[in-house]
Design a protein around this motif. Structure first.
Motif, mmCIF file in Angstrom:
data_model
loop_
_atom_site.group_PDB
_atom_site.id
_atom_site.type_symbol
_atom_site.label_atom_id
_atom_site.label_comp_id
_atom_site.label_asym_id
_atom_site.label_seq_id
_atom_site.Cartn_x
_atom_site.Cartn_y
_atom_site.Cartn_z
ATOM 1 N N GLY A 1 0.792 -1.225 0.000
ATOM 2 C CA GLY A 1 0.000 0.000 0.000
ATOM 3 C C GLY A 1 0.820 1.269 0.000
ATOM 4 N N ASP B 1 -0.309 4.057 -9.386
ATOM 5 C CA ASP B 1 0.438 5.203 -8.854
ATOM 6 C C ASP B 1 1.182 5.913 -9.967
ATOM 7 O OD1 ASP B 1 0.196 4.867 -5.773
ATOM 8 O OD2 ASP B 1 0.699 2.866 -6.511
ATOM 9 N N SER C 1 -2.659 8.599 -6.958
ATOM 10 C CA SER C 1 -2.720 7.169 -6.650
ATOM 11 C C SER C 1 -4.166 6.713 -6.614
ATOM 12 C CB SER C 1 -2.071 6.876 -5.297
ATOM 13 O OG SER C 1 -0.688 7.151 -5.328
ATOM 14 N N SER D 1 -6.681 3.370 -5.714
ATOM 15 C CA SER D 1 -6.888 2.041 -5.130
ATOM 16 C C SER D 1 -8.288 1.582 -5.483
ATOM 17 C CB SER D 1 -6.728 2.090 -3.605
ATOM 18 O OG SER D 1 -5.417 2.447 -3.242
ATOM 19 N N GLU E 1 -8.338 -4.425 -8.904
ATOM 20 C CA GLU E 1 -6.946 -4.630 -9.279
ATOM 21 C C GLU E 1 -6.533 -6.097 -9.148
ATOM 22 O OE1 GLU E 1 -4.961 -1.869 -6.777
ATOM 23 O OE2 GLU E 1 -5.702 -0.117 -7.844
ATOM 24 N N ILE F 1 -7.421 -5.313 -0.902
ATOM 25 C CA ILE F 1 -7.335 -4.206 0.061
ATOM 26 C C ILE F 1 -7.998 -4.651 1.357
ATOM 27 C CG2 ILE F 1 -7.816 -1.779 0.507
ATOM 28 C CD1 ILE F 1 -8.070 -1.384 -2.526
ATOM 29 N N SER G 1 -13.566 2.436 -5.634
ATOM 30 C CA SER G 1 -12.403 3.105 -6.220
ATOM 31 C C SER G 1 -12.124 4.400 -5.464
ATOM 32 C CB SER G 1 -12.641 3.409 -7.705
ATOM 33 O OG SER G 1 -11.565 4.151 -8.252
ATOM 34 N N ASP H 1 -0.227 7.223 -2.125
ATOM 35 C CA ASP H 1 -0.437 5.774 -2.156
ATOM 36 C C ASP H 1 -1.074 5.274 -0.852
ATOM 37 O OD1 ASP H 1 -0.418 3.120 -2.891
ATOM 38 O OD2 ASP H 1 1.757 2.912 -2.974
ATOM 39 N N SER I 1 -4.746 6.679 -0.456
ATOM 40 C CA SER I 1 -5.820 6.088 -1.257
ATOM 41 C C SER I 1 -6.293 4.783 -0.624
ATOM 42 C CB SER I 1 -5.371 5.867 -2.705
ATOM 43 O OG SER I 1 -4.352 4.894 -2.794
ATOM 44 N N THR I 2 -5.346 4.008 -0.087
ATOM 45 C CA THR I 2 -5.720 2.788 0.629
ATOM 46 C C THR I 2 -6.520 3.119 1.878
ATOM 47 O OG1 THR I 2 -3.729 1.660 -0.169
ATOM 48 C CG2 THR I 2 -4.829 0.715 1.758
#
Length: 342
Positions: free
Chosen positions: A168, A197, A234, A236, A240, A254, A286, A298, A301-302
């Motif tokens: 992440g 990213d 970024s 997430s 994915e 995630i 998303s 990064d 976003s997680t």
């Protein structure tokens, strides 16, 4: 901060500037994803040298931080830090330190110890940890088990079962390192990305870069295209790495550290009752975060993905210099206040 209007169209490439300069491109499979590089340079031979330096750095980072490589520093830490303090590189200590910062900022929504359970999942083979195993390991999940001593450069896990994964944050860090290299070579216009990213240097020769946010349920489409320059973005999403289980649930990569399971997003069913829709109002599929560097966008976003719409956007509003675009389980798009009303 970002006077951005979302644009739902593509833009043709432009080639303004000196006639002897041109765009140089490369794409390679590294860090479990595709790394893309686009730079503007007047010398083809030096552009090749620059490209090689950037891709070599991605490979170096992958070699050090991959949980899938037995000889990586991260794998060695996961094998030994539960037995006692181990010496770690300045790089790994810095990344873990940044991870702990976001764990504290998000009350544990971002937590690299999710790997204690997450490492038991295999998305290619559609395997996941069973309830009994998850429940038994849950007490070993939690960033409070990470004992990092920056002064001595050591790392220890208080619970011997604890493991960490930097998925992440590592790619955001890697694109920042790529930008550092590009700037050392004097590159003033570039776009470098690794999976979700991206970092942008300058603009696209007189116009902004148009960065697409993939539609979370149709990979052939963009949900939005954003004009950006000199920034990081970024994304997430639950699309994915995932599989659909026997109960028609999307099992993705995630994780919610509080449950030891993938963050609940949306079922695969297209038709839902009104009650189900109401329950999904906070669930996201998303999240895209815009900010100065990938080392922050990064993990953010997680974090927003795990926190859900209200708490996630509230987090972004508290963080100076960041904006977010989120898509909920009902496929509605929401924006942080700095993006305005598109």
């Amino acid at each position: 901060m970002y006077p951005i209007r979302l644009l739902m169209f593509a833009c043709s490439l432009i080639g303004a500037g000196a006639t002897h300069a041109e765009w140089h491109y490369d794409k390679q499979a590294i860090m479990g994803t595709e790394v893309h590089l686009q730079i503007w340079h007047e010398d083809k031979a030096q552009a090749t040298q620059i490209t090689r330096a950037v891709m070599d750095e991605f490979r170096r980072i992958d070699g050090a931080l991959s949980p899938y490589k037995e000889d990586s520093e991260l794998s060695e830490v996961n094998r030994t830090a539960g037995k006692g303090a181990v010496k770690v590189s300045d790089e790994l200590a810095r990344i873990v330190d940044k991870s702990l910062f976001y764990s504290r900022q998000t009350d544990g929504a971002f937590d690299i110890t999710y790997a204690t359970v997450g490492s038991l999942y295999n998305f290619r083979e559609k395997k996941q940890a069973d309830k009994k195993t998850t429940d038994s390991l849950l007490e070993a999940v939690g960033y409070e088990h990470i004992e990092l001593d920056r002064e001595s450069g050591t790392l220890r896990f208080a619970d011997h079962r604890t493991k960490i994964d930097l998925g992440g944050i590592a790619k955001g860090y890697a694109v920042d390192r790529a930008v550092d290299i590009l700037k050392q070579y004097g590159v003033t216009n570039a776009n470098v990305s690794a999976g979700g990213d991206a970092r942008l240097i300058g603009d696209k020769r007189g116009k902004p870069w148009l960065v697409g946010i993939r539609h979370p349920r149709d990979k052939s489409k963009n949900a939005a295209v954003i004009p950006l320059e000199n920034t990081a973005l970024s994304t997430s999403g639950d699309y994915e790495r995932f599989f659909i289980d026997d109960d028609d649930h999307r099992v993705h990569h995630i994780f919610n550290p509080a449950t030891g399971k993938p963050t609940d997003s949306a079922t695969q069913h297209s038709g839902q009752s009104s009650d189900a829709q109401n329950e999904d109002v906070q669930k996201l599929i998303s999240v895209s975060v815009i900010g100065p560097q990938g080392f922050d966008t990064d993990p953010l976003s997680t974090s927003v993905f795990v926190l859900g719409k209200s708490k996630g956007l509230a987090l972004i509003e508290r963080m100076n210099g960041f904006e977010a675009i989120v898509i909920d389980a009902n496929r509605r798009m929401y924006f942080s206040s700095g993006l305005g009303n598109p």
